[in-house]
Scaffold this motif. Structure first.
Motif: not given
Length: 484
Positions: A288-303, A374-380, A427-433
């Protein structure tokens, strides 16, 4: 230090005209006022070490404190730079979620089954032709032409179902399975999205005999999305189907894949032997990917989020759908046609002649394609544990009242697929900083090394603007009290 003679002022550095001595004195007075004002700032500021710069102490002490301050400032800037690089390069982190999820919150995996015998004798007697070739007998040109094609992808008889059970209820197999053309020819799939929900309208459907479609009942995607799962109003009967409890059983020969991903049987499969019962325990893995991660570019969040990447043929983005589409377009450019199982429109009809060679080299070919997949941000994903035992199917039939069955005449296999547990931890993909986290880290480093806070910056602005204005009103000069 100097004397006045013949209208000139003599100093240690030389002779100066009397008219220039007034300018010199004004310069000296300005510098004195600046030193007075800076000394006042050093007395009041909270920045570490600045108060020692303003004291009337020896030059050696001031030089020592200047060196210490500059060294701390350099180290602080270096650490802040490393923090910035980490924020820019690795702003996202993947951790375990804090709460468990129930298996009914995700779809049951799509299951595709393919019969090893793909050829119906009413179309072509492959065994007879193959035997004739092996023995050097003469065969017709038509048989010679059909042999390599039908050996790979004949749309033959798929009447291999005997009994299908889902969630403890027996279903007619062709009511819950739909036909699909894969890289292994015609197969049957359970719980995969319908062609109308999988492909866009430009894709030409492969011709399939109507007898495979007459019982299948397609569903409608209403209460489920790939990014957010099932809605609160979704009932027991959903599409795609979901298991409410662990331990569901199905008599299937299976290949596991996600419900919105096109199946490639040759790459992901396991075989069900005759007279065996194969038990498959499924353990889901959800990201699962939080909506906050959407602010980053694909090259940074890799999804990719679903709304960010559009495909030419597929309605839903997955990494493999993207690669398959890229491979399809590349095959069309190089060969002028595409393989029969690939998505295509009317302008892309045709069968690639070297299909077997193409499939054997697919993994290496994929690595050479320049595709932004790139992989999906939300996947099963579904991990499996496989156990195999002997299957006494005739005893089971005898217990159901079918009488004695000849074991040599019939050979049956059984596959049981079920979730290993009713709960799992995603698993959750969240902002580190985040922006606030980065600001807090920078502020902490500045406070640790040189004692600078947000108020310190306002203090500098205050001394350069508002305090000077107020001094002019209070003391009739900009630098404040005379003997400070």
């Amino acid at each position: 230090m100097g004397s006045k003679e013949n209208g000139y002022v003599f100093t240690i550095t030389g002779r100066m005209d009397q008219s220039d001595s007034g300018l010199y004195r004004r310069h000296q007075r300005v510098m004195k006022n600046v030193r007075t004002y800076c000394r006042e700032y050093c007395d009041y500021t909270g920045i570490h070490g600045f108060r020692y710069f303003g004291e009337r102490r020896s030059l050696f002490e001031k030089v020592c404190w200047i060196i210490i301050f500059i060294s701390s400032l350099v180290v602080c800037i270096g650490v802040i730079y490393k923090t910035y690089i980490k924020w820019q390069c690795s702003p996202v982190i993947v951790n375990f979620a804090s709460e468990e999820k129930n298996i009914y919150q995700i779809p049951f995996p799509a299951v595709t089954i393919c019969h090893e015998v793909k050829i119906s004798r009413e179309y072509f007697n492959y065994s007879k032709t193959l035997k004739a070739i092996a023995q050097g007998e003469n065969i017709s040109k038509e048989e010679l032409r059909k042999n390599p094609v039908f050996s790979y992808a004949c749309v033959g008889s798929q009447e291999f179902f005997d009994k299908c059970t889902w969630m403890g209820k027996v279903y007619p197999c062709y009511e819950i399975f739909q036909p699909i053309v894969t890289d292994e020819g015609l197969c049957m799939t359970f719980n995969m999205l319908n062609k109308e929900d999988l492909y866009k309208d430009i894709v030409t459907s492969q011709p399939i005999k109507q007898k495979h479609l007459k019982m299948y009942k397609p569903g409608k995607v209403e209460d489920w999305t790939i990014g957010y799962g099932y809605g609160d109003l979704a009932g027991v009967e959903t599409y795609p189907r979901r298991a409410l409890l662990a331990g569901s059983a199905n008599a299937l020969i299976v290949v596991l894949h996600k419900a919105i991903r096109f199946p490639t049987v040759q790459q992901h499969y396991f075989r069900i032997p005759l007279k065996k019962s194969v038990i498959v325990a499924i353990s889901p893995t959800q990201l699962i990917t939080s909506d906050d991660v959407k602010e980053y570019s694909v090259s940074k969040r890799k999804c990719f989020f679903q709304s960010e990447k559009r495909l030419q043929f597929f309605k839903h983005y997955t990494q493999y759908n993207c690669k398959l589409e890229c491979l399809t377009n590349s095959t069309l450019r190089k060969c002028g046609c595409v393989a029969f199982y690939m998505p295509h429109n009317l302008d892309m009809a045709g069968l690639q002649h070297s299909i077997n060679t193409e499939n054997n080299k697919r993994d290496n070919f994929d690595s050479r394609l320049k595709c932004d997949c790139s992989p999906m941000c939300a996947s099963v994903e579904y991990n499996v544990e496989i156990t195999e035992i002997d299957y006494d199917w005739y005893k089971e039939f005898e217990s159901l009242g079918y009488g004695n069955m000849d074991d040599e005449e019939y050979s049956k296999s059984q596959l049981m697929i079920y979730f290993k547990s009713s709960h799992f931890i995603p698993y959750e993909r969240n902002e580190l900083y985040g922006h606030l986290d980065f600001l807090a880290n920078v502020g902490g480093l500045l406070g640790l090394f040189i004692g600078i806070s947000l108020l310190s910056f306002f203090e500098i602005i205050y001394f350069l603007t508002l305090r000077i204005i107020c001094n002019l009103r209070l003391y009739k000069n900009w630098y404040g009290k005379e003997n400070k």
